[in-house]
Design a protein around this motif. Sequence first.
Motif, mmCIF file in Angstrom:
data_model
loop_
_atom_site.group_PDB
_atom_site.id
_atom_site.type_symbol
_atom_site.label_atom_id
_atom_site.label_comp_id
_atom_site.label_asym_id
_atom_site.label_seq_id
_atom_site.Cartn_x
_atom_site.Cartn_y
_atom_site.Cartn_z
ATOM 1 N N THR A 40 -22.120 18.931 60.976
ATOM 2 C CA THR A 40 -21.098 17.935 61.320
ATOM 3 C C THR A 40 -19.639 18.502 61.399
ATOM 4 O O THR A 40 -18.840 18.033 62.425
ATOM 5 C CB THR A 40 -20.902 16.476 60.497
ATOM 6 N N GLU A 41 -19.172 19.226 60.440
ATOM 7 C CA GLU A 41 -17.829 19.955 60.324
ATOM 8 C C GLU A 41 -17.733 20.789 61.795
ATOM 9 O O GLU A 41 -16.792 20.993 62.033
ATOM 10 C CB GLU A 41 -17.642 20.615 59.128
ATOM 11 N N TRP A 42 -18.884 21.579 61.835
ATOM 12 C CA TRP A 42 -18.774 22.455 63.024
ATOM 13 C C TRP A 42 -18.553 21.526 64.408
ATOM 14 O O TRP A 42 -17.811 22.158 65.176
ATOM 15 C CB TRP A 42 -19.971 23.312 63.019
ATOM 16 N N ARG A 43 -19.474 20.600 64.336
ATOM 17 C CA ARG A 43 -19.482 19.874 65.740
ATOM 18 C C ARG A 43 -17.979 19.203 65.963
ATOM 19 O O ARG A 43 -17.330 19.218 66.993
ATOM 20 C CB ARG A 43 -20.281 18.657 65.756
ATOM 21 N N VAL A 44 -17.333 18.781 64.632
ATOM 22 C CA VAL A 44 -15.858 18.218 64.961
ATOM 23 C C VAL A 44 -14.774 19.319 65.285
ATOM 24 O O VAL A 44 -13.955 18.926 66.096
ATOM 25 C CB VAL A 44 -15.454 17.499 63.611
ATOM 26 N N HIS A 46 -15.809 22.097 66.996
ATOM 27 C CA HIS A 46 -16.021 22.504 68.395
ATOM 28 C C HIS A 46 -16.660 21.340 69.484
ATOM 29 O O HIS A 46 -17.700 21.481 69.669
ATOM 30 C CB HIS A 46 -17.104 23.713 68.224
ATOM 31 N N GLY A 47 -15.544 20.717 69.777
ATOM 32 C CA GLY A 47 -16.037 19.407 70.615
ATOM 33 C C GLY A 47 -16.824 19.601 71.750
ATOM 34 O O GLY A 47 -17.568 18.793 72.169
ATOM 35 N N TRP A 48 -16.591 20.816 72.444
ATOM 36 C CA TRP A 48 -17.411 20.995 73.537
ATOM 37 C C TRP A 48 -18.946 21.152 73.241
ATOM 38 O O TRP A 48 -19.515 20.654 74.195
ATOM 39 C CB TRP A 48 -17.343 22.478 73.997
ATOM 40 N N VAL A 49 -19.329 21.165 72.227
ATOM 41 C CA VAL A 49 -20.774 21.321 71.855
ATOM 42 C C VAL A 49 -21.484 20.021 72.294
ATOM 43 O O VAL A 49 -22.877 19.906 72.685
ATOM 44 C CB VAL A 49 -21.243 21.655 70.469
ATOM 45 N N VAL A 50 -20.908 18.663 72.396
ATOM 46 C CA VAL A 50 -21.534 17.474 72.622
ATOM 47 C C VAL A 50 -22.144 17.650 74.220
ATOM 48 O O VAL A 50 -23.213 16.836 74.443
ATOM 49 C CB VAL A 50 -20.456 16.480 72.432
ATOM 50 N N PHE A 51 -21.317 18.360 74.855
ATOM 51 C CA PHE A 51 -22.007 18.571 76.428
ATOM 52 C C PHE A 51 -23.078 19.338 76.756
ATOM 53 O O PHE A 51 -23.742 19.176 77.497
ATOM 54 C CB PHE A 51 -20.829 19.136 77.203
ATOM 55 N N ALA A 52 -23.859 20.005 75.415
ATOM 56 C CA ALA A 52 -25.032 20.469 75.461
ATOM 57 C C ALA A 52 -26.003 19.717 74.990
ATOM 58 O O ALA A 52 -27.330 19.994 74.690
ATOM 59 C CB ALA A 52 -24.968 21.849 74.614
ATOM 60 N N LEU A 53 -25.508 18.342 74.509
ATOM 61 C CA LEU A 53 -26.842 17.545 74.060
ATOM 62 C C LEU A 53 -27.901 17.296 75.116
ATOM 63 O O LEU A 53 -28.930 17.386 74.460
ATOM 64 C CB LEU A 53 -26.094 16.070 73.771
ATOM 65 N N PRO A 54 -27.820 17.034 76.150
ATOM 66 C CA PRO A 54 -29.075 16.809 77.126
ATOM 67 C C PRO A 54 -29.919 18.096 77.087
ATOM 68 O O PRO A 54 -31.174 18.014 77.098
ATOM 69 C CB PRO A 54 -28.364 16.887 78.468
ATOM 70 N N ALA A 55 -29.295 19.218 77.002
ATOM 71 C CA ALA A 55 -30.190 20.669 76.926
ATOM 72 C C ALA A 55 -30.767 20.462 75.660
ATOM 73 O O ALA A 55 -32.046 20.849 75.522
ATOM 74 C CB ALA A 55 -29.624 21.753 77.110
ATOM 75 N N ALA A 56 -29.983 20.256 74.735
ATOM 76 C CA ALA A 56 -30.673 20.307 73.181
ATOM 77 C C ALA A 56 -31.707 19.155 73.059
ATOM 78 O O ALA A 56 -32.769 19.647 72.565
ATOM 79 C CB ALA A 56 -29.561 20.031 72.277
#
Length: 426
Positions: A40-44, A46-56
């Motif tokens: 959670t700390e890392w996602r906050v 590095h906000g760009w990571v959310v755009f990889a949610l469909p691939a994840a």
Amino acid sequence: MLRQGRVVAHLVRWAVLGAASGALAGAMSYLFLEAVRLVTEWRVEHGWVVFALPAAGVGIGVVYHRWGDRSGGGNSLILEEIHSPTAWLPRRMAPLVFGGTVASLLFGASVGREGTAIQMSGSMTDWLSRLLRLSPGDRRLLLIAAIAGGFGSVFGVPLAGAVFALEVQAVGRIRYDALVPALVASVVGDRVVSGLGYEHPLLPQMVVDLDATFLLKVAAAGIAFGLVSTCFSGSTHVVKRAAARVVPWPPARLALGGVATVILMLLVGRDYLGLSLPLIDQTLAGIDPGTTAFAWKLVFTVIALGCGFPGGEVTPLFVIGTTLGGALAGPLAIPVAVLGSVGFVAVFAGAANTPLACTIMGVELFGRGAVVPVALGCVIAYVTSSHRGIYASQRITVGKGHHAIDDFPTVADWHTANHDRRPRRP
């Protein structure tokens, strides 16, 4: 004396088994809680990571689709095995749900923690039952203890964890025969998490003046809590059915959910990604969350769970309930923190059909001053929800007499029947 000796031996045996289950649950919950904190700390940051949610989502879905076996059954599978034991829980359930939930939260899916903790505890405890060659009856009791250990350890509520495990299997029935192992497992699990160094956040302690006007206002809010819990559970079941019908390949459903989550994030912001615990902290600090926060968190969570992301419902329900309570506080002239605290547990009580456990949880979290308003909110929310819950394998036994547990309908049966009664277009 001989009879008393047998009773003591029975208690000792189940205390030892419960402690073993609780130790497994506590160890897994500690690792999970630490992992969730880190991602959670890392996602906050590095906000760009959310755009990889469909691939994840595709990746998570492929893993479950190819290697999950029955693990995708989640909490409902554990409840089914308690009601009617048929086969051991998959040993792969623990690592799969651990990795799947951590990955889901890393990329921003709105899922919770209780389902993961219970499934890890259930899988590990059933592995222990297999090693010990326990009878089906004893295995069922130890699975109940596993639910208690997982719930109590992941939320830091040992007494509520035990009662939750006894209460959640069937609406209207409590399994007192599992009381000893459930209580021991929940207490030991909580102590293991604390002993390993994880500190659950301390929440504000409730102090209120109990007068008739205040209680009437809490009762009115309880109706709203129950209606929203019904909306949550019903919407989740509807989205699951619709996603399965429209997108037959399971990994693609997670991708679809990821795309929808990203689009919603771009429209309303990042507050509703992941666990959304800051929304709880702000509301319990007395800050008005606004009138729509609960609705957006509900939408984000229904999409994530309905499309198949692994995790639980409870933490999102805490957020929904707290922010709903905060939104109602102004119109009802109740302090935001007070009604937010009641909503924290009351919406969950309605969605899980567990008013006793949620009342106890409220006291453990918010202090003894919370007992009356929390109990009132939880009971009214539970009654208002009409037993339409989030756990598909939960049996509905209220008002149906004394029968074998397998004779009772499940929550899933209720939702299916309700769906089938809807008028069809010609």
